[in-house]
Design a protein around this motif. Structure first.
Motif, mmCIF file in Angstrom:
data_model
loop_
_atom_site.group_PDB
_atom_site.id
_atom_site.type_symbol
_atom_site.label_atom_id
_atom_site.label_comp_id
_atom_site.label_asym_id
_atom_site.label_seq_id
_atom_site.Cartn_x
_atom_site.Cartn_y
_atom_site.Cartn_z
ATOM 1 N N GLU A 139 31.435 62.482 59.108
ATOM 2 C CA GLU A 139 30.775 63.117 57.969
ATOM 3 C C GLU A 139 30.765 62.197 56.758
ATOM 4 O OE1 GLU A 139 28.452 65.321 57.296
ATOM 5 O OE2 GLU A 139 29.677 67.103 57.745
ATOM 6 N N LEU A 140 29.603 62.009 56.180
ATOM 7 C CA LEU A 140 29.485 61.240 54.950
ATOM 8 C C LEU A 140 29.754 62.149 53.752
ATOM 9 C CD1 LEU A 140 27.927 59.454 57.062
ATOM 10 C CD2 LEU A 140 26.487 58.711 55.159
ATOM 11 N N PRO A 141 30.209 61.578 52.643
ATOM 12 C CA PRO A 141 30.492 62.398 51.450
ATOM 13 C C PRO A 141 29.255 63.150 50.969
ATOM 14 C CG PRO A 141 31.447 60.211 51.204
ATOM 15 C CD PRO A 141 30.582 60.164 52.438
ATOM 16 N N GLY A 142 29.511 64.365 50.415
ATOM 17 C CA GLY A 142 28.435 65.136 49.807
ATOM 18 C C GLY A 142 27.735 66.102 50.726
ATOM 19 N N ARG A 143 28.276 66.320 51.917
ATOM 20 C CA ARG A 143 27.639 67.244 52.869
ATOM 21 C C ARG A 143 28.702 67.817 53.809
ATOM 22 N NH1 ARG A 143 24.240 62.239 54.218
ATOM 23 N NH2 ARG A 143 25.339 61.663 52.321
ATOM 24 N N GLY A 144 28.360 68.925 54.463
ATOM 25 C CA GLY A 144 29.276 69.519 55.435
ATOM 26 C C GLY A 144 30.643 69.802 54.837
ATOM 27 N N VAL A 145 31.688 69.393 55.552
ATOM 28 C CA VAL A 145 33.054 69.635 55.084
ATOM 29 C C VAL A 145 33.391 68.802 53.853
ATOM 30 C CG1 VAL A 145 33.885 70.290 57.372
ATOM 31 C CG2 VAL A 145 33.974 67.892 56.667
ATOM 32 N N LYS A 146 32.527 67.841 53.515
ATOM 33 C CA LYS A 146 32.736 67.011 52.320
ATOM 34 C C LYS A 146 31.740 67.357 51.213
ATOM 35 C CE LYS A 146 34.485 62.946 54.827
ATOM 36 N NZ LYS A 146 34.289 61.488 55.033
ATOM 37 N N ILE A 147 31.252 68.588 51.219
ATOM 38 C CA ILE A 147 30.207 68.984 50.281
ATOM 39 C C ILE A 147 30.665 68.864 48.839
ATOM 40 C CG2 ILE A 147 30.848 71.427 50.295
ATOM 41 C CD1 ILE A 147 27.266 69.970 50.192
ATOM 42 N N ARG A 148 31.965 68.980 48.577
ATOM 43 C CA ARG A 148 32.475 68.905 47.206
ATOM 44 C C ARG A 148 32.645 67.470 46.730
ATOM 45 N NH1 ARG A 148 33.961 73.766 45.260
ATOM 46 N NH2 ARG A 148 34.258 75.476 46.763
ATOM 47 N N GLU A 149 32.530 66.512 47.643
ATOM 48 C CA GLU A 149 32.626 65.111 47.241
ATOM 49 C C GLU A 149 31.267 64.631 46.743
ATOM 50 O OE1 GLU A 149 34.369 62.572 50.191
ATOM 51 O OE2 GLU A 149 35.737 64.149 50.915
ATOM 52 N N PRO A 150 31.251 63.736 45.775
ATOM 53 C CA PRO A 150 29.959 63.244 45.270
ATOM 54 C C PRO A 150 29.233 62.398 46.308
ATOM 55 C CG PRO A 150 31.773 61.990 44.325
ATOM 56 C CD PRO A 150 32.395 63.131 45.071
ATOM 57 N N LEU A 151 27.916 62.500 46.327
ATOM 58 C CA LEU A 151 27.107 61.648 47.185
ATOM 59 C C LEU A 151 27.280 60.192 46.752
ATOM 60 C CD1 LEU A 151 23.850 63.799 47.169
ATOM 61 C CD2 LEU A 151 25.217 63.310 49.209
ATOM 62 N N LEU A 152 27.363 59.309 47.708
ATOM 63 C CA LEU A 152 27.473 57.888 47.411
ATOM 64 C C LEU A 152 26.103 57.238 47.568
ATOM 65 C CD1 LEU A 152 30.820 57.045 49.275
ATOM 66 C CD2 LEU A 152 30.478 57.577 46.851
ATOM 67 N N ARG A 153 25.850 56.213 46.781
ATOM 68 C CA ARG A 153 24.555 55.545 46.804
ATOM 69 C C ARG A 153 24.689 54.050 47.087
ATOM 70 N NH1 ARG A 153 20.824 59.030 44.453
ATOM 71 N NH2 ARG A 153 19.361 57.311 44.111
ATOM 72 N N ASP A 154 25.870 53.620 47.431
ATOM 73 C CA ASP A 154 26.123 52.204 47.699
ATOM 74 C C ASP A 154 26.645 52.027 49.119
ATOM 75 O OD1 ASP A 154 26.644 49.320 46.655
ATOM 76 O OD2 ASP A 154 28.566 49.942 47.513
ATOM 77 N N PHE A 155 26.050 51.097 49.851
ATOM 78 C CA PHE A 155 26.391 50.915 51.264
ATOM 79 C C PHE A 155 27.866 50.566 51.456
ATOM 80 C CE2 PHE A 155 26.759 48.578 55.218
ATOM 81 C CZ PHE A 155 26.035 49.369 56.101
ATOM 82 N N ASP A 156 28.369 49.598 50.722
ATOM 83 C CA ASP A 156 29.756 49.177 50.892
ATOM 84 C C ASP A 156 30.731 50.297 50.561
ATOM 85 O OD1 ASP A 156 28.961 46.664 51.710
ATOM 86 O OD2 ASP A 156 29.135 45.766 49.718
ATOM 87 N N ALA A 157 30.387 51.141 49.578
ATOM 88 C CA ALA A 157 31.249 52.263 49.219
ATOM 89 C C ALA A 157 31.322 53.280 50.357
ATOM 90 C CB ALA A 157 30.737 52.937 47.940
#
Length: 249
Positions: free
Chosen positions: A41-59
């Motif tokens: 799961e990437l940040p900002g969706r699903g079980v990580k919905i409360r985490e901010p979306l990331l916009r940088d590949f390395d991050a």
């Protein structure tokens, strides 16, 4: 090898741009028990919905690698769809840098090889209308999503962030991997076969290109054919690993 004697294998699944781990959960009912689906799961969706979306590949790679260091095992394969394949590829390097070794194989679906990325078009998709047009073109979004303003807003924000992640990827030559890479493509997808075949430049291991009827989401269009071939490839990888274990004892 009897099914009950087979060693289990973890299949870590990395979603495409705008996607989430949920898209892989139903695979568990179509694959045998020895293949353990581990959706990433990437940040900002699903079980990580409360985490901010990331916009940088390395991050994104750093975020996921911290989890994979704790979870991944020697008997695992990475599967990535589109952007997910690119992220999975770089996570392999990040794990290797932490002396965690490599997965048994990488399966890259509908993703041009890192050296053949052409993501300038994605950077030009800025308006909601542009993003909706891309969702329609890819033909992988449930129709009901377009009927809900809240769900559509969430999907568009996620897609915009993921396209920014794609655009921020920068290719540079690295020491080649040693794992096998299986590349999957849809014959109706816009990614050309030579861009898929170029994955062979990323590894000293074996590579294979398998083409399927359908587009960017061919595995949804031809599930039975796709799952049969996926099981076959994972079975081959698992048996090869078992032979190596026996030789190295």
């Amino acid at each position: 090898m009897f099914e009950r004697d087979r060693k289990s294998l973890s299949l870590y699944c990395f979603p495409c741009a705008g996607g989430s781990a949920n898209s892989f959960l139903r695979w568990r009912t179509s694959l045998p028990p020895w293949i353990r689906i581990r959706p990433v799961e990437l940040p900002g969706r699903g079980v990580k919905i409360r985490e901010p979306l990331l916009r940088d590949f390395d991050a994104v790679v750093e975020n996921l690698t911290q989890e994979l260091v704790r979870e991944s095992s020697d008997r695992c394969v990475f599967f990535g769809h589109s952007l997910g394949a690119l992220i999975a590829y770089r996570c392999v390097y990040a794990l290797r840098a932490r002396r965690k070794g490599e997965p048994m194989a990488l399966i890259a679906a509908c993703s041009a090889a890192p050296c053949r990325r052409r993501d300038e078009r994605l950077a030009r998709l800025k308006t909601d209308e542009d993003l909706i047009g891309e969702l329609v073109r890819l033909n992988g979004t449930p129709p009901e999503l377009f009927k809900s303003k809240e769900l559509l807003r969430l999907a568009l924000d996620t897609l915009a962030a993921d396209f920014a992640v794609c655009s921020s990827f920068s290719f540079k030559k690295r020491e080649k991997l040693s794992l096998d890479i299986v590349v999957l493509g849809g014959r109706d997808d816009m990614i050309e076969e030579d861009a898929l075949s170029a994955w062979r430049e990323e590894t000293l291991g074996q590579t294979a290109l398998l083409m399927f009827a359908g587009g960017h989401f061919f595995f949804n269009e031809n599930e039975n054919v796709f799952f049969a071939r996926l099981i076959s490839e994972l079975d081959r990888t698992s048996r090869a690993s078992c032979r190596c274990d026996c030789v190295n004892r």
